[in-house]
Scaffold this motif. Sequence first.
Motif, PDB file in Angstrom:
ATOM      1  N   TRP A   1    -102.172  61.589 -45.790  1.00 43.05           N
ATOM      2  CA  TRP A   1    -101.879  63.002 -45.589  1.00 43.05           C
ATOM      3  C   TRP A   1    -100.465  63.273 -46.081  1.00 43.05           C
ATOM      4  O   TRP A   1     -99.583  62.452 -45.906  1.00 43.05           O
ATOM      5  CB  TRP A   1    -101.968  63.379 -44.103  1.00 43.05           C
ATOM      6  N   ASN A   2    -100.267  64.425 -46.666  1.00 38.45           N
ATOM      7  CA  ASN A   2     -98.912  64.781 -47.080  1.00 38.45           C
ATOM      8  C   ASN A   2     -98.533  66.120 -46.465  1.00 38.45           C
ATOM      9  O   ASN A   2     -99.388  66.907 -46.064  1.00 38.45           O
ATOM     10  CB  ASN A   2     -98.791  64.853 -48.602  1.00 38.45           C
ATOM     11  N   ASP A   3     -97.261  66.363 -46.392  1.00 41.83           N
ATOM     12  CA  ASP A   3     -96.747  67.638 -45.888  1.00 41.83           C
ATOM     13  C   ASP A   3     -96.393  68.485 -47.095  1.00 41.83           C
ATOM     14  O   ASP A   3     -95.377  68.247 -47.751  1.00 41.83           O
ATOM     15  CB  ASP A   3     -95.511  67.393 -45.021  1.00 41.83           C
ATOM     16  N   PRO A   4     -97.225  69.484 -47.413  1.00 35.84           N
ATOM     17  CA  PRO A   4     -96.988  70.282 -48.630  1.00 35.84           C
ATOM     18  C   PRO A   4     -95.610  70.935 -48.647  1.00 35.84           C
ATOM     19  O   PRO A   4     -95.013  71.094 -49.713  1.00 35.84           O
ATOM     20  CB  PRO A   4     -98.093  71.342 -48.583  1.00 35.84           C
TER      21      PRO A   4
ATOM     22  N   GLY B   1     -97.290  76.944 -57.856  1.00 35.17           N
ATOM     23  CA  GLY B   1     -97.249  75.852 -58.835  1.00 35.17           C
ATOM     24  C   GLY B   1     -97.502  76.324 -60.256  1.00 35.17           C
ATOM     25  O   GLY B   1     -98.126  75.606 -61.037  1.00 35.17           O
ATOM     26  N   ILE B   2     -97.018  77.515 -60.605  1.00 37.23           N
ATOM     27  CA  ILE B   2     -97.255  78.079 -61.936  1.00 37.23           C
ATOM     28  C   ILE B   2     -96.208  77.562 -62.905  1.00 37.23           C
ATOM     29  O   ILE B   2     -95.005  77.750 -62.701  1.00 37.23           O
ATOM     30  CB  ILE B   2     -97.223  79.615 -61.899  1.00 37.23           C
ATOM     31  N   MET B   3     -96.655  76.928 -63.978  1.00 32.95           N
ATOM     32  CA  MET B   3     -95.751  76.377 -64.980  1.00 32.95           C
ATOM     33  C   MET B   3     -95.200  77.498 -65.855  1.00 32.95           C
ATOM     34  O   MET B   3     -95.917  78.110 -66.646  1.00 32.95           O
ATOM     35  CB  MET B   3     -96.489  75.361 -65.861  1.00 32.95           C
ATOM     36  N   ALA B   4     -93.913  77.785 -65.689  1.00 34.90           N
ATOM     37  CA  ALA B   4     -93.241  78.804 -66.492  1.00 34.90           C
ATOM     38  C   ALA B   4     -91.745  78.619 -66.314  1.00 34.90           C
ATOM     39  O   ALA B   4     -91.286  77.994 -65.345  1.00 34.90           O
ATOM     40  CB  ALA B   4     -93.668  80.213 -66.068  1.00 34.90           C
ATOM     41  N   ASP B   5     -90.990  79.177 -67.235  1.00 35.63           N
ATOM     42  CA  ASP B   5     -89.533  79.110 -67.147  1.00 35.63           C
ATOM     43  C   ASP B   5     -89.054  80.321 -66.360  1.00 35.63           C
ATOM     44  O   ASP B   5     -88.476  81.268 -66.895  1.00 35.63           O
ATOM     45  CB  ASP B   5     -88.936  79.106 -68.564  1.00 35.63           C
ATOM     46  N   TRP B   6     -89.314  80.296 -65.054  1.00 34.27           N
ATOM     47  CA  TRP B   6     -89.130  81.466 -64.205  1.00 34.27           C
ATOM     48  C   TRP B   6     -87.705  81.991 -64.178  1.00 34.27           C
ATOM     49  O   TRP B   6     -87.486  83.199 -64.009  1.00 34.27           O
ATOM     50  CB  TRP B   6     -89.577  81.150 -62.780  1.00 34.27           C
TER      51      TRP B   6
ATOM     52  N   VAL C   1     -99.430  82.737 -46.879  1.00 30.32           N
ATOM     53  CA  VAL C   1     -99.781  82.126 -45.595  1.00 30.32           C
ATOM     54  C   VAL C   1    -100.644  80.887 -45.822  1.00 30.32           C
ATOM     55  O   VAL C   1    -100.513  79.886 -45.119  1.00 30.32           O
ATOM     56  CB  VAL C   1    -100.504  83.141 -44.691  1.00 30.32           C
ATOM     57  N   ILE C   2    -101.523  80.936 -46.818  1.00 28.78           N
ATOM     58  CA  ILE C   2    -102.344  79.760 -47.144  1.00 28.78           C
ATOM     59  C   ILE C   2    -101.448  78.606 -47.571  1.00 28.78           C
ATOM     60  O   ILE C   2    -101.637  77.459 -47.146  1.00 28.78           O
ATOM     61  CB  ILE C   2    -103.348  80.095 -48.258  1.00 28.78           C
ATOM     62  N   VAL C   3    -100.452  78.895 -48.382  1.00 25.42           N
ATOM     63  CA  VAL C   3     -99.568  77.840 -48.901  1.00 25.42           C
ATOM     64  C   VAL C   3     -98.597  77.344 -47.837  1.00 25.42           C
ATOM     65  O   VAL C   3     -98.466  76.141 -47.607  1.00 25.42           O
ATOM     66  CB  VAL C   3     -98.794  78.360 -50.134  1.00 25.42           C
ATOM     67  N   ASP C   4     -97.909  78.274 -47.172  1.00 30.65           N
ATOM     68  CA  ASP C   4     -96.838  77.904 -46.235  1.00 30.65           C
ATOM     69  C   ASP C   4     -97.286  77.824 -44.789  1.00 30.65           C
ATOM     70  O   ASP C   4     -96.566  77.287 -43.951  1.00 30.65           O
ATOM     71  CB  ASP C   4     -95.691  78.924 -46.336  1.00 30.65           C
ATOM     72  N   GLY C   5     -98.454  78.390 -44.489  1.00 30.13           N
ATOM     73  CA  GLY C   5     -98.907  78.454 -43.110  1.00 30.13           C
ATOM     74  C   GLY C   5     -98.374  79.703 -42.419  1.00 30.13           C
ATOM     75  O   GLY C   5     -97.408  80.325 -42.862  1.00 30.13           O
TER      76      GLY C   5
ATOM     77  N   GLY D   1    -100.717  74.192 -48.569  1.00 31.44           N
ATOM     78  CA  GLY D   1    -100.044  73.846 -49.803  1.00 31.44           C
ATOM     79  C   GLY D   1    -100.695  74.509 -50.998  1.00 31.44           C
ATOM     80  O   GLY D   1    -101.799  75.053 -50.916  1.00 31.44           O
ATOM     81  N   ALA D   2    -100.005  74.458 -52.128  1.00 26.08           N
ATOM     82  CA  ALA D   2    -100.474  75.158 -53.328  1.00 26.08           C
ATOM     83  C   ALA D   2    -101.767  74.569 -53.865  1.00 26.08           C
ATOM     84  O   ALA D   2    -102.637  75.302 -54.357  1.00 26.08           O
ATOM     85  CB  ALA D   2     -99.390  75.119 -54.405  1.00 26.08           C
ATOM     86  N   ASP D   3    -101.923  73.246 -53.804  1.00 27.78           N
ATOM     87  CA  ASP D   3    -103.073  72.621 -54.463  1.00 27.78           C
ATOM     88  C   ASP D   3    -104.404  72.997 -53.817  1.00 27.78           C
ATOM     89  O   ASP D   3    -105.423  73.103 -54.499  1.00 27.78           O
ATOM     90  CB  ASP D   3    -102.904  71.102 -54.495  1.00 27.78           C
TER      91      ASP D   3
END
Length: 1055
Positions: A72-75, A197-202, A715-719, A730-732
């Motif tokens: 298990w990991n902590d996102p 987790g969007i790949m871009a040069d934000w 909320v899905i990502v961070d809770g 988490g994002a995944d």
Amino acid sequence: MSSRAFRPSSSFIFVKCAATRSPTLFCQRSLTTAAVVHEEAKSATPKGSTTKLDAKAYGKTLLLPKTTFPLWNDPSKSDNVLRERTCGELYRWQWENAKGPLFVLHDGPPYANGDLHMGHALNKILKDVINRFHVSLGRKVHYVPGWDCHGLPIENKALQELGKDALSVSTSTIRGAARATAIREVASQKEQFKKFGIMADWNSDRNTYRTLDHDYEIRQLKIFQEMVQRGLVYRDYRPVHYSPSSHSALAEAELVFKEDHVSHSVYVKFKLDTVESLRASPPDSLRELLEAGTDVSLLVWTTTPWTLTANMGIAIHNELSYCLLRTTGNGVMILGRDRLGPLAEVFGDELAELEVLGEFSGSSLTGLAYKPIFSEASDTTNLKIVPSSHVTSESGTGMVHCAPAHGAEDYHVFRGLGLLNQKQSMMCHVNSEGRFRPAVADVVGDEVAKDLIGKEVLKGGSKAVVELLEKVGALAKIQKIKHKYPYDWKTNEPIIVMATSQWFANLDNIKHKALNALEDVGFVPSGTRNRLESFIRSRSEWCISRQRSWGVPIPSLHYIPTDQSILSEESLDHILKILDEKGVEYWWEGPVEEFVPPALRASFEGDVNQVWKKGTDTMDVWFDSGTSWSMLRGLEETREGDRRFYADVCLEGSDQHRGWFQSQLLTAVGTKDGEGGDANGILSPYKTLITHGMVLDQHGKKMSKSLGNIISPLVIVDGGKDKKKNPAYGADVLRLWAATVEFWRDMSIGPTVLAQAAESMRKIRNSARFMLGNIGVSGNLERVERKDMGLAERYVMHELYSLEQLALTGYASYDFPKVMNALTHFTNITLSSLYFDITKDSLYADAITSQERRAVVTVLELILKTMTSIIAPVLPHLAEEIHATRYPNDSAPPSVFMTPWKVLNAEWHDPKAAKDMESLLKIRSVVLGLLENARRDKLLKSSLEAQVEILLPPGLDIIGLEENPGGEFVDLLFSQQQFLKTLFIVSEVWVTDEGSLGVDSPDWLYVDTVEIPGLDEDIAIRVRPATNGKCPRCWTYTKAEEDDLCRRCEGVLGV
């Protein structure tokens, strides 16, 4: 086929080793537990020693998995560590280093307004999956996220924050506040998008865009200038969709149609003018009544009573038949013959007794005169009946009330008949707020007008008109109806059609170019092509002006004495040079004399500051975002082959067929000469259009605040505040959901769906952990070639090869659910339920240098590498975590995406292995069933306590196999006899016939049969207790009674 000497295998319960006695060692015991390798085992028990090791010592000789990769990991921790590496840093790295062909995904800009919702998350994640797939193939990806920064939503939010309305504050204050709001919202949304987790040069201004940026606005204005140069832009006073709630004209793309709008429709009687009508040669039956002094009315139906003050005619269809009726309650009326039946239901008893006095064609009514409804209160002249093809017998009365200021069809009819020669000839009594103007008194009279002026036409104004109709005796019937009606998509308020002076783009001259350009464009799903093409075909013009404070100006000049508007290539040349130097904002602030070119000053008389004024209209925000393709100009220098488009892919929601997809295409082809491409050979701004549906709640309902069913992606990502109710996935997990749903349709999300996605993620993660743990303890061993591998390894590699090929085609065709479903099946069924289970014995108990174990490790390495490539576009954080665990201490590039996806060699495609394994798995299924029966009857705990006997029909094992129709299968059984005990996870398997069994009687026995194609008799499967003793090290029942260990374990330990 030659057989391989497979060692006995164990089921998962096998891992209850002597060292720990834990029934779920791999799951419960830390994988960091040291595994004692072969050399340590040898030193623990010197060769020739007769000393027995205790159970714990034997356990230490097993090669148990060892890895730092957690189950298990902590996102909140791991995602933060990996985010910049796999997002900003990766984007910059690939742009500078990737050697493959260019791939451009052009980002449609969301409004810079508010927190991100599930639609934003789905959209950006789908785009990112596509981009990452192409990066993994070594392509150079161009992806520049953008934001739409002008328009009503941002202006309204700025006004809310100011605590004022648009009429009580200066336009410069509104623009300043709106700019600050947009910039702040962009910064907020940037940080939120990063969490997906969007790949871009934000963090780069160069690699992101905002429609408020100076360079962007100047490019947009130059495209506008090109369209002006081609004669596509003009100004006209005509009816447009107008939003009183927005105080602005709207384009069709800014409308939503609600099916449940309620209107109070009215049936209205217009009295024929007897004198004027008799001069026009009416039909005989009508003439007789008119000459007799009988009042005759035209019955008209409308759902917009407020437009009746602007009535300028009544339209009929020349080819329809009309009736002259005498009724009991409404006198003598004329209406369409085909409407008699439906109207009888509406009027009931009022039309129960009627007399048909005559019947005639619509053409005989053309030109007859009627009196305006409110003629008693004004000096309005009589009006005429006009012909029109838009009149039908499908609804209403067959007669249509015409108010050219409030209906596009009415406008075109009157324009075509030459009845609208100047702006003043069209009556419109509604102001920009959607209220009656004082000018309505010209029609209804000063006294009556007091009840109308200032009232909203969609509310009290319409009701007041109905009351007025009743007073003058013109109301025949009022009916409440529910029907489809257009609403402003931003304010969610109903709109009206109203004549205003607006700027338009003429599409008649370019829509055929647009349709031609679409011929080479791919659509996903394919059916969406028809949707976009139909929208383009149905449009003849585009209203591009808006009455807003915050937006890109339409830099037109207006000569006040003649009310003439000037917008030309020459005037724009002069104006755009100034704006390019001083900023587009300077249009609002600078003096008009600075913007009037010398040529115009010489052509028009008067003091420049007195006779000229600047236009105050802003551009439609769809024109803003629609010109974003111009940012991609110049990329064609890096293109390969015959590239006839700027972007490889544009991906947006289904509403963008009416919006951005269309505005991009129209502005692009509007700047082209002739039928071919532009100066760079570009035919279309995009090569492929992908459309996704809406995200609904778990019950399939649209998310809304009123229903309280909004699910925030953050909320899905961070809770949430309550982590038990709203855990931090988490994002995944969010990305896995997005890649699993059929995004081209509307899709649902909720707690159950998210829990399922999290479980799928856990299983993928656990499979990776198993492989990392076993590879990690194996060191740098010599890998085994395919020719030296057994059936299980060749079969699994065939399945892996098939999965990879499916993934490559699935990603390339944007069928992500197909990829994820295949991956899940491979992980859960092929690996966890089969291959991992049957290879644990070899991995844990075989010598580290044995060919059997090295073959398994070789396969695990290939599986892990390929699976990581497959999951990386969807699960980048997990892929990066696997990569970092597999290659610690900078032994490989820092990101998994920096090494191109290396596709498996076609040698792994092995249909023969798949066929053989399929045959054996049928036998395995029967064996597992019998073992379960024995376990149910409490005759065994572990499958290793059993052995299996496969009984062939008499004689089959000695007959020439090539002569027997079932010979291929029998040959397979004999050649794989040693492997079968591995496959079944038992201690021994015998392939024989009943006559060779001997006479011993086992303590228990379970029997079943299997039908084999080509054999006349079934094969019997017998499960019975194992006959040998239990090895204290590997726990297989393969030890001779007099020995301490089984032969295999003796060899490993060197005793």
